[in-house]
Design a protein around this motif. Structure first.
Motif, PDB file in Angstrom:
ATOM      1  N   MET A 101       0.644  -0.949   0.078  1.00 15.32           N
ATOM      2  CA  MET A 101       0.403   0.016  -0.209  1.00 15.32           C
ATOM      3  C   MET A 101       0.669   1.338  -0.003  1.00 15.32           C
ATOM      4  SD  MET A 101      -2.795   1.110  -0.399  1.00 15.32           S
ATOM      5  CE  MET A 101      -4.281  -0.246  -0.629  1.00 15.32           C
ATOM      6  N   GLN A 102       2.378   1.242   1.007  1.00 18.36           N
ATOM      7  CA  GLN A 102       2.934   2.353   1.005  1.00 18.36           C
ATOM      8  C   GLN A 102       3.312   2.683  -0.690  1.00 18.36           C
ATOM      9  OE1 GLN A 102       2.725   5.118   2.906  1.00 18.36           O
ATOM     10  NE2 GLN A 102       1.354   4.304   4.399  1.00 18.36           N
ATOM     11  N   MET A 103       3.953   1.372  -1.350  1.00 14.47           N
ATOM     12  CA  MET A 103       4.625   1.494  -2.472  1.00 14.47           C
ATOM     13  C   MET A 103       3.788   2.175  -3.234  1.00 14.47           C
ATOM     14  SD  MET A 103       7.682   1.385  -2.312  1.00 14.47           S
ATOM     15  CE  MET A 103       7.535   0.962  -4.052  1.00 14.47           C
ATOM     16  N   ILE A 104       1.950   1.746  -3.238  1.00 17.75           N
ATOM     17  CA  ILE A 104       0.814   1.861  -4.815  1.00 17.75           C
ATOM     18  C   ILE A 104       0.820   3.560  -4.328  1.00 17.75           C
ATOM     19  CG2 ILE A 104      -1.084   2.792  -4.881  1.00 17.75           C
ATOM     20  CD1 ILE A 104      -1.012  -0.669  -4.815  1.00 17.75           C
ATOM     21  N   MET A 105       0.924   4.102  -2.647  1.00 21.77           N
ATOM     22  CA  MET A 105       1.278   5.846  -2.540  1.00 21.77           C
ATOM     23  C   MET A 105       2.570   6.584  -3.354  1.00 21.77           C
ATOM     24  SD  MET A 105      -1.928   6.259  -0.861  1.00 21.77           S
ATOM     25  CE  MET A 105      -1.609   7.714   0.318  1.00 21.77           C
ATOM     26  N   PHE A 106       3.573   5.789  -2.783  1.00 24.05           N
ATOM     27  CA  PHE A 106       4.807   6.005  -3.067  1.00 24.05           C
ATOM     28  C   PHE A 106       4.924   6.154  -5.094  1.00 24.05           C
ATOM     29  CE2 PHE A 106       8.595   5.244  -5.747  1.00 24.05           C
ATOM     30  CZ  PHE A 106       9.598   6.304  -4.970  1.00 24.05           C
ATOM     31  N   MET A 107       4.040   5.569  -5.472  1.00 26.74           N
ATOM     32  CA  MET A 107       4.299   5.819  -7.301  1.00 26.74           C
ATOM     33  C   MET A 107       3.128   6.720  -7.475  1.00 26.74           C
ATOM     34  SD  MET A 107       6.357   4.192  -8.352  1.00 26.74           S
ATOM     35  CE  MET A 107       6.143   4.593  -9.651  1.00 26.74           C
ATOM     36  N   LYS A 108       1.832   6.538  -6.873  1.00 23.56           N
ATOM     37  CA  LYS A 108       1.367   8.152  -7.252  1.00 23.56           C
ATOM     38  C   LYS A 108       1.609   9.132  -7.027  1.00 23.56           C
ATOM     39  CE  LYS A 108      -0.787   9.560  -3.690  1.00 23.56           C
ATOM     40  NZ  LYS A 108      -0.839  10.287  -2.469  1.00 23.56           N
ATOM     41  N   ASN A 109       2.427   9.115  -5.639  1.00 31.71           N
ATOM     42  CA  ASN A 109       3.509  10.855  -5.815  1.00 31.71           C
ATOM     43  C   ASN A 109       4.164  11.041  -6.676  1.00 31.71           C
ATOM     44  OD1 ASN A 109       1.953  10.869  -3.373  1.00 31.71           O
ATOM     45  ND2 ASN A 109       3.684  11.874  -1.914  1.00 31.71           N
ATOM     46  N   VAL A 110       4.539   9.795  -7.271  1.00 38.44           N
ATOM     47  CA  VAL A 110       5.632  10.391  -7.767  1.00 38.44           C
ATOM     48  C   VAL A 110       4.441  10.688  -9.590  1.00 38.44           C
ATOM     49  CG1 VAL A 110       7.213   8.777  -9.872  1.00 38.44           C
ATOM     50  CG2 VAL A 110       7.675   8.179  -7.558  1.00 38.44           C
ATOM     51  N   ALA A 111       3.962   9.697  -9.681  1.00 44.69           N
ATOM     52  CA  ALA A 111       3.102  10.224 -10.989  1.00 44.69           C
ATOM     53  C   ALA A 111       2.533  11.556 -10.952  1.00 44.69           C
ATOM     54  CB  ALA A 111       1.569   9.215 -10.992  1.00 44.69           C
ATOM     55  N   VAL A 112       1.848  12.337  -9.612  1.00 44.07           N
ATOM     56  CA  VAL A 112       1.490  13.777  -9.103  1.00 44.07           C
ATOM     57  C   VAL A 112       2.469  14.739  -9.629  1.00 44.07           C
ATOM     58  CG1 VAL A 112       0.560  15.574  -7.523  1.00 44.07           C
ATOM     59  CG2 VAL A 112      -0.061  13.102  -8.278  1.00 44.07           C
ATOM     60  N   THR A 113       3.884  13.790  -9.553  1.00 44.92           N
ATOM     61  CA  THR A 113       5.286  14.616 -10.068  1.00 44.92           C
ATOM     62  C   THR A 113       5.580  15.519 -11.011  1.00 44.92           C
ATOM     63  OG1 THR A 113       6.348  13.747  -7.455  1.00 44.92           O
ATOM     64  CG2 THR A 113       7.076  15.612  -9.379  1.00 44.92           C
ATOM     65  N   GLY A 114       5.216  14.119 -11.528  1.00 42.89           N
ATOM     66  CA  GLY A 114       5.617  13.846 -13.254  1.00 42.89           C
ATOM     67  C   GLY A 114       3.800  15.075 -14.163  1.00 42.89           C
ATOM     68  N   GLY A 115       3.223  14.738 -13.218  1.00 43.55           N
ATOM     69  CA  GLY A 115       2.160  16.200 -12.946  1.00 43.55           C
ATOM     70  C   GLY A 115       2.310  17.677 -13.179  1.00 43.55           C
ATOM     71  N   LEU A 116       2.694  17.094 -12.198  1.00 43.76           N
ATOM     72  CA  LEU A 116       3.284  19.470 -12.059  1.00 43.76           C
ATOM     73  C   LEU A 116       4.212  19.453 -12.659  1.00 43.76           C
ATOM     74  CD1 LEU A 116       2.753  18.762  -7.900  1.00 43.76           C
ATOM     75  CD2 LEU A 116       1.584  20.381  -9.343  1.00 43.76           C
ATOM     76  N   LEU A 117       5.389  18.559 -12.828  1.00 40.50           N
ATOM     77  CA  LEU A 117       6.324  18.978 -13.693  1.00 40.50           C
ATOM     78  C   LEU A 117       5.303  19.163 -15.040  1.00 40.50           C
ATOM     79  CD1 LEU A 117       9.247  16.871 -12.583  1.00 40.50           C
ATOM     80  CD2 LEU A 117       8.646  19.070 -12.157  1.00 40.50           C
ATOM     81  N   LEU A 118       5.012  18.841 -15.536  1.00 37.19           N
ATOM     82  CA  LEU A 118       4.348  19.193 -16.987  1.00 37.19           C
ATOM     83  C   LEU A 118       3.501  20.653 -16.023  1.00 37.19           C
ATOM     84  CD1 LEU A 118       2.181  15.790 -18.421  1.00 37.19           C
ATOM     85  CD2 LEU A 118       4.623  17.537 -19.185  1.00 37.19           C
ATOM     86  N   LEU A 119       2.901  20.915 -15.864  1.00 38.38           N
ATOM     87  CA  LEU A 119       3.012  22.634 -15.548  1.00 38.38           C
ATOM     88  C   LEU A 119       4.161  23.305 -15.076  1.00 38.38           C
ATOM     89  CD1 LEU A 119      -0.473  21.892 -12.374  1.00 38.38           C
ATOM     90  CD2 LEU A 119      -0.655  22.770 -15.405  1.00 38.38           C
ATOM     91  N   VAL A 120       5.060  23.230 -15.016  1.00 44.60           N
ATOM     92  CA  VAL A 120       5.972  23.709 -14.776  1.00 44.60           C
ATOM     93  C   VAL A 120       6.533  23.707 -15.967  1.00 44.60           C
ATOM     94  CG1 VAL A 120       8.692  23.899 -13.738  1.00 44.60           C
ATOM     95  CG2 VAL A 120       7.072  23.138 -12.487  1.00 44.60           C
ATOM     96  N   ALA A 121       7.144  23.035 -17.455  1.00 41.61           N
ATOM     97  CA  ALA A 121       7.261  23.405 -18.390  1.00 41.61           C
ATOM     98  C   ALA A 121       5.989  23.890 -19.337  1.00 41.61           C
ATOM     99  CB  ALA A 121       7.595  21.690 -18.969  1.00 41.61           C
ATOM    100  N   HIS A 122       4.768  23.645 -18.597  1.00 44.13           N
ATOM    101  CA  HIS A 122       3.736  24.502 -20.469  1.00 44.13           C
ATOM    102  C   HIS A 122       3.367  26.038 -19.520  1.00 44.13           C
ATOM    103  CE1 HIS A 122       5.158  21.042 -23.103  1.00 44.13           C
ATOM    104  NE2 HIS A 122       4.902  20.504 -22.392  1.00 44.13           N
ATOM    105  N   GLY A 123       3.008  25.541 -18.296  1.00 42.62           N
ATOM    106  CA  GLY A 123       2.851  26.479 -17.645  1.00 42.62           C
ATOM    107  C   GLY A 123       0.520  26.022 -17.700  1.00 42.62           C
ATOM    108  N   ALA A 124       0.567  27.154 -16.403  1.00 44.27           N
ATOM    109  CA  ALA A 124      -1.380  27.137 -16.604  1.00 44.27           C
ATOM    110  C   ALA A 124      -2.168  27.092 -17.922  1.00 44.27           C
ATOM    111  CB  ALA A 124      -1.674  28.001 -16.438  1.00 44.27           C
ATOM    112  N   GLY A 125      -1.834  28.062 -19.031  1.00 46.92           N
ATOM    113  CA  GLY A 125      -3.079  27.648 -19.990  1.00 46.92           C
ATOM    114  C   GLY A 125      -3.427  28.888 -20.013  1.00 46.92           C
TER     115      GLY A 125
END
Length: 131
Positions: free
Chosen positions: A94-118
């Protein structure tokens, strides 16, 4: 590269932000418990006000698209650090699922860093008014 539909960017920001807004708000109501958990994991409980400010304030800032790149960068760092400190427990599925969820959210946030808000954002309106 084809531009994303502005509504897709808005929905993506909202979906990424919900977790932070709810978590920040929840930490206010469960302040002592959250502080104790942080300290049990080796994180100073005195940092909790900053965590609440980043989660709640940062989440709201992302929803409205204000200073999106900066806020997304800060939340990405926070989310990845939280993954490492609280969820990297290879023996606990369960903690590893939460870990991977956080990693995925980090990726989504980095896309916002790269592309901005729209376009449908405060940042987008400010950019359009400068043009």
């Amino acid at each position: 590269m084809e531009k994303l539909n502005p509504f897709v960017s808005l929905v993506a920001r909202i979906l990424l932000s919900i977790m932070f807004v709810m978590a920040g708000y929840g930490k206010i109501g469960g302040y002592e418990g959250t502080q104790g958990y942080m300290e049990a994991m080796g994180v100073p409980g005195s940092l909790l006000p900053l965590v609440i400010l980043l989660e709640l304030g940062g989440g709201i800032a992302l929803i409205v698209g204000f200073q999106t790149r900066i806020v997304a960068f800060l939340l990405a760092g926070f989310t990845f650090l939280a993954a490492l400190l609280f969820h990297l427990q290879p023996d606990d599925q369960m903690q590893m699922i939460m870990f991977m969820k956080n990693v995925a959210v980090t990726g989504g946030l980095l896309l916002l860093v790269a592309h901005g808000a729209g376009a449908l954002s405060i940042d987008g309106k400010l950019k359009a008014s400068r043009s």
